[in-house]
Motif scaffolding. Structure first.
Motif, PDB file in Angstrom:
ATOM      1  N   LEU A  69       0.862  -1.408   0.270  1.00 34.57           N
ATOM      2  CA  LEU A  69       0.001   0.135   0.445  1.00 34.57           C
ATOM      3  C   LEU A  69       1.109   0.676   0.022  1.00 34.57           C
ATOM      4  O   LEU A  69       1.475   2.052   1.031  1.00 34.57           O
ATOM      5  N   GLN A  70       0.739   1.749  -1.002  1.00 34.98           N
ATOM      6  CA  GLN A  70       1.774   2.919  -1.421  1.00 34.98           C
ATOM      7  C   GLN A  70       1.196   4.321  -0.866  1.00 34.98           C
ATOM      8  O   GLN A  70       0.054   4.874  -1.578  1.00 34.98           O
ATOM      9  N   HIS A  71       1.609   5.466  -0.349  1.00 36.96           N
ATOM     10  CA  HIS A  71       0.944   6.301   0.212  1.00 36.96           C
ATOM     11  C   HIS A  71       1.398   6.987  -1.411  1.00 36.96           C
ATOM     12  O   HIS A  71       2.114   7.502  -1.861  1.00 36.96           O
ATOM     13  N   PRO A  72      -0.066   7.980  -1.759  1.00 35.99           N
ATOM     14  CA  PRO A  72       0.538   8.833  -3.156  1.00 35.99           C
ATOM     15  C   PRO A  72       1.408   9.740  -3.081  1.00 35.99           C
ATOM     16  O   PRO A  72       2.100   9.977  -4.549  1.00 35.99           O
ATOM     17  N   ILE A  82      -0.490  -0.486  -4.472  1.00 32.11           N
ATOM     18  CA  ILE A  82      -2.003  -0.351  -4.877  1.00 32.11           C
ATOM     19  C   ILE A  82      -1.428   1.636  -3.532  1.00 32.11           C
ATOM     20  O   ILE A  82      -1.008   1.455  -2.539  1.00 32.11           O
ATOM     21  N   SER A  83      -1.810   2.287  -4.852  1.00 30.57           N
ATOM     22  CA  SER A  83      -1.284   4.130  -4.072  1.00 30.57           C
ATOM     23  C   SER A  83      -3.151   4.203  -3.330  1.00 30.57           C
ATOM     24  O   SER A  83      -4.302   3.984  -4.097  1.00 30.57           O
ATOM     25  N   LEU A  87       1.281 -10.582   2.684  1.00 29.64           N
ATOM     26  CA  LEU A  87       2.774  -9.897   3.430  1.00 29.64           C
ATOM     27  C   LEU A  87       1.850  -8.448   3.062  1.00 29.64           C
ATOM     28  O   LEU A  87       1.840  -8.075   1.488  1.00 29.64           O
ATOM     29  N   ILE A  88       1.914  -7.418   3.994  1.00 33.61           N
ATOM     30  CA  ILE A  88       1.138  -6.365   3.341  1.00 33.61           C
ATOM     31  C   ILE A  88       2.363  -5.187   3.418  1.00 33.61           C
ATOM     32  O   ILE A  88       2.286  -5.795   4.896  1.00 33.61           O
ATOM     33  N   VAL A  89       2.239  -4.624   3.281  1.00 28.24           N
ATOM     34  CA  VAL A  89       4.072  -3.736   3.472  1.00 28.24           C
ATOM     35  C   VAL A  89       3.128  -2.026   3.267  1.00 28.24           C
ATOM     36  O   VAL A  89       2.928  -1.745   2.657  1.00 28.24           O
ATOM     37  N   ASP A 123       3.699   2.169   1.956  1.00 27.14           N
ATOM     38  CA  ASP A 123       5.488   2.405   2.068  1.00 27.14           C
ATOM     39  C   ASP A 123       4.792   3.970   2.018  1.00 27.14           C
ATOM     40  O   ASP A 123       4.280   4.700   1.072  1.00 27.14           O
ATOM     41  N   GLY A 124       5.653   5.433   2.711  1.00 25.87           N
ATOM     42  CA  GLY A 124       5.846   6.072   2.673  1.00 25.87           C
ATOM     43  C   GLY A 124       6.638   6.303   3.823  1.00 25.87           C
ATOM     44  O   GLY A 124       7.417   6.197   4.031  1.00 25.87           O
ATOM     45  N   THR A 125       6.348   7.756   3.769  1.00 35.57           N
ATOM     46  CA  THR A 125       7.422   8.084   5.041  1.00 35.57           C
ATOM     47  C   THR A 125       6.843   7.896   6.356  1.00 35.57           C
ATOM     48  O   THR A 125       5.929   7.873   6.140  1.00 35.57           O
ATOM     49  N   TRP A 126       7.514   8.145   7.920  1.00 34.05           N
ATOM     50  CA  TRP A 126       7.303   7.195   8.331  1.00 34.05           C
ATOM     51  C   TRP A 126       6.470   7.886   9.040  1.00 34.05           C
ATOM     52  O   TRP A 126       5.293   7.204   9.353  1.00 34.05           O
ATOM     53  N   LYS A 127       5.968   8.950   8.990  1.00 27.61           N
ATOM     54  CA  LYS A 127       4.782  10.425   9.312  1.00 27.61           C
ATOM     55  C   LYS A 127       3.160   9.315   8.848  1.00 27.61           C
ATOM     56  O   LYS A 127       2.677   9.216   9.253  1.00 27.61           O
ATOM     57  N   HIS A 128       3.744   9.230   7.102  1.00 25.78           N
ATOM     58  CA  HIS A 128       2.579   8.629   5.985  1.00 25.78           C
ATOM     59  C   HIS A 128       2.163   7.526   6.980  1.00 25.78           C
ATOM     60  O   HIS A 128       1.050   7.143   6.783  1.00 25.78           O
ATOM     61  N   ALA A 129       3.083   6.328   6.619  1.00 22.12           N
ATOM     62  CA  ALA A 129       2.933   5.094   7.068  1.00 22.12           C
ATOM     63  C   ALA A 129       2.341   5.265   8.385  1.00 22.12           C
ATOM     64  O   ALA A 129       1.549   3.920   8.688  1.00 22.12           O
ATOM     65  N   LYS A 130       2.602   5.838   9.964  1.00 21.10           N
ATOM     66  CA  LYS A 130       1.736   5.923  10.534  1.00 21.10           C
ATOM     67  C   LYS A 130       0.435   6.020  10.336  1.00 21.10           C
ATOM     68  O   LYS A 130      -0.363   5.451  11.315  1.00 21.10           O
TER      69      LYS A 130
END
Length: 248
Positions: free
Chosen positions: A55-58, A81-82, A131-133, A135-142
């Motif tokens: 799962l990727q942050h836009p 997936i964005s 496996l779900i991952v 993907d983003g900056t630490w702030k975005h991932a949280k």
């Protein structure tokens, strides 16, 4: 980005303030031709029993050093997936055991990757795993994990890589060899390395898969090294109120 040209190379314009000249982009690995990684990618994407869902942050897709595209080019069973949150339709098949990579929180403890291997919690040797991952900056991932907890709860087990320590200073993108993107704290790694380390444990031929993925990352770091200036730590700036308090 301009439409693809008939050749295997396409061009895109950098910002005029940086370079007025067009730079060549490889149409296979989607990286600038000078740092093309095609020679490091497997000839054909590697098969895995594990389904990898990223799962990727836009915002992350626009980062030049994002490693996620290299995962989908290297693994047959990887999907990107964005989105800012995991939706139920992203994981329609709940019969598959699932884990997601993320450090622990006070409300959500985790199993370390080494514990997953030793305890065989999900019996992943005989059952395919999801496996779900994130993907983003630490702030975005949280933010993404927090927004996805409704879907993850009762469906996926939270797993963290060994060595995560929020009290330790962050390292580099790969084992402190070179600083490409500063990590927020000890144990944080790129998405590519996180997937590599996890598959190294849960796949029957995991060590081979891990070796290939880490090899790609090593080559990426090596090529980028010639174009990046070393990162210097910036001093912490105190708020005006605290500055006044600290004055003699």
């Amino acid at each position: 980005m301009e439409p693809e040209e008939p050749t295997a190379i396409r061009t895109t314009l950098d910002s005029p303030s940086l370079s007025p000249q067009p730079r060549q982009i490889c149409s296979t690995c989607d990286r600038p031709f000078l740092v093309c990684l095609c020679h490091a990618l497997p000839t054909t994407p590697l098969p895995t029993r594990t389904k990898v869902l990223i799962l990727q942050h836009p915002h992350e897709s626009r980062h030049k050093l994002n490693t996620t595209p290299l995962i989908s080019k290297s693994l047959q069973n990887a999907t990107i997936i964005s989105s800012r949150r995991l939706q139920p339709h992203h994981v329609a098949d709940h019969s598959t055991p699932a884990i997601y990579l993320f450090p622990p929180s006070p409300s959500t403890p985790t199993y370390a990757l080494s514990e997953l291997q030793s305890s065989n919690l999900l019996n992943y040797q005989t059952t395919p795993l999801l496996l779900i991952v994130f993907d983003g900056t630490w702030k975005h991932a949280k933010e993404m994990v927090s927004a996805s907890e409704g879907v993850l709860k009762g469906f996926a087990l939270r797993v963290s890589l060994d060595g995560v320590d929020e009290n330790a200073t962050g390292g580099s993108i790969y084992n402190n060899e070179l600083v490409l993107r500063k990590e927020p704290f000890g144990g944080c790694v790129s998405t590519l390395e996180a997937v590599a380390r996890c598959l190294g444990v849960i796949e029957p031929n995991g060590k081979l898969i891990e070796e290939v993925l880490i090899g790609i990352l090593r080559e990426m770091v090596r090529l980028q090294a010639g174009f990046l200036k070393p990162l210097k730590p910036r001093p912490k700036l105190l708020k005006k109120s605290k500055q006044k308090d600290s004055e003699p």
